[in-house]
Design a protein around this motif. Structure first.
Motif, PDB file in Angstrom:
ATOM      1  N   HIS A  42       0.842  -1.208   0.000  1.00  0.00           N
ATOM      2  CA  HIS A  42       0.000   0.000   0.000  1.00  0.00           C
ATOM      3  C   HIS A  42       0.875   1.256   0.000  1.00  0.00           C
ATOM      4  O   HIS A  42       0.535   2.255  -0.645  1.00  0.00           O
ATOM      5  CB  HIS A  42      -0.944   0.003   1.197  1.00  0.00           C
ATOM      6  N   ASP A  45       1.995   1.799  -3.519  1.00  0.00           N
ATOM      7  CA  ASP A  45       0.903   2.377  -4.312  1.00  0.00           C
ATOM      8  C   ASP A  45       0.776   3.871  -4.046  1.00  0.00           C
ATOM      9  O   ASP A  45       0.611   4.664  -4.972  1.00  0.00           O
ATOM     10  CB  ASP A  45      -0.428   1.694  -3.981  1.00  0.00           C
ATOM     11  N   LEU A  46       0.856   4.243  -2.777  1.00  0.00           N
ATOM     12  CA  LEU A  46       0.756   5.652  -2.406  1.00  0.00           C
ATOM     13  C   LEU A  46       1.910   6.444  -3.008  1.00  0.00           C
ATOM     14  O   LEU A  46       1.715   7.549  -3.512  1.00  0.00           O
ATOM     15  CB  LEU A  46       0.738   5.798  -0.884  1.00  0.00           C
ATOM     16  N   GLU A  48       3.555   5.784  -5.770  1.00  0.00           N
ATOM     17  CA  GLU A  48       3.321   5.929  -7.208  1.00  0.00           C
ATOM     18  C   GLU A  48       2.268   6.990  -7.491  1.00  0.00           C
ATOM     19  O   GLU A  48       2.428   7.807  -8.403  1.00  0.00           O
ATOM     20  CB  GLU A  48       2.906   4.588  -7.808  1.00  0.00           C
ATOM     21  N   LYS A  49       1.201   7.003  -6.712  1.00  0.00           N
ATOM     22  CA  LYS A  49       0.156   8.013  -6.900  1.00  0.00           C
ATOM     23  C   LYS A  49       0.699   9.406  -6.614  1.00  0.00           C
ATOM     24  O   LYS A  49       0.398  10.362  -7.333  1.00  0.00           O
ATOM     25  CB  LYS A  49      -1.046   7.719  -6.006  1.00  0.00           C
ATOM     26  N   THR A  50       1.493   9.524  -5.565  1.00  0.00           N
ATOM     27  CA  THR A  50       2.081  10.815  -5.219  1.00  0.00           C
ATOM     28  C   THR A  50       3.022  11.282  -6.318  1.00  0.00           C
ATOM     29  O   THR A  50       3.013  12.458  -6.693  1.00  0.00           O
ATOM     30  CB  THR A  50       2.833  10.718  -3.879  1.00  0.00           C
ATOM     31  N   THR A  52       2.844  10.569  -9.459  1.00  0.00           N
ATOM     32  CA  THR A  52       2.014  10.971 -10.596  1.00  0.00           C
ATOM     33  C   THR A  52       1.459  12.379 -10.389  1.00  0.00           C
ATOM     34  O   THR A  52       1.512  13.216 -11.298  1.00  0.00           O
ATOM     35  CB  THR A  52       0.855   9.973 -10.788  1.00  0.00           C
ATOM     36  N   VAL A  53       0.954  12.638  -9.203  1.00  0.00           N
ATOM     37  CA  VAL A  53       0.404  13.962  -8.910  1.00  0.00           C
ATOM     38  C   VAL A  53       1.491  15.022  -8.980  1.00  0.00           C
ATOM     39  O   VAL A  53       1.291  16.105  -9.545  1.00  0.00           O
ATOM     40  CB  VAL A  53      -0.292  13.965  -7.524  1.00  0.00           C
TER      41      VAL A  53
END
Length: 86
Positions: A42, A45-46, A48-50, A52-53
């Motif tokens: 998790h 995943d966080l 990778e999302k961060t 991307t943002v």
């Protein structure tokens, strides 16, 4: 409650949770390996999302800087043109 106190409490809670986790791992009475693997997945995943943002925000700032540079050059061009006609 000011930010320093709140951040200090979060730090203290994190240290306490970390210490409890270290004690639990040292005793080895139960296996937390699956839970840790899930937690780490998790976290990845966080991350990778961060990323991307942040990349999207960087692109937007780059676009904004290019527009600002163009606007500045346009203003400077008009100033030079007005000075030559005067």
């Amino acid at each position: 409650m000011n930010d320093y106190l709140k951040n200090g409490l979060f730090l203290a809670a994190g240290v306490a949770i970390g210490a409890l986790g270290a004690v639990a791992l040292g005793k080895g009475k139960f296996s937390i390996r699956p839970a840790m693997a899930d937690l780490l997945s998790h976290g990845m995943d966080l991350k990778e999302k961060t990323a991307t943002v942040l990349e999207r925000a960087k692109e937007n700032l780059d676009d904004l800087m290019a527009e600002a540079k163009h606007a500045k050059e346009s203003r400077e061009g008009k100033s030079v043109a007005e000075g030559e006609t005067a």
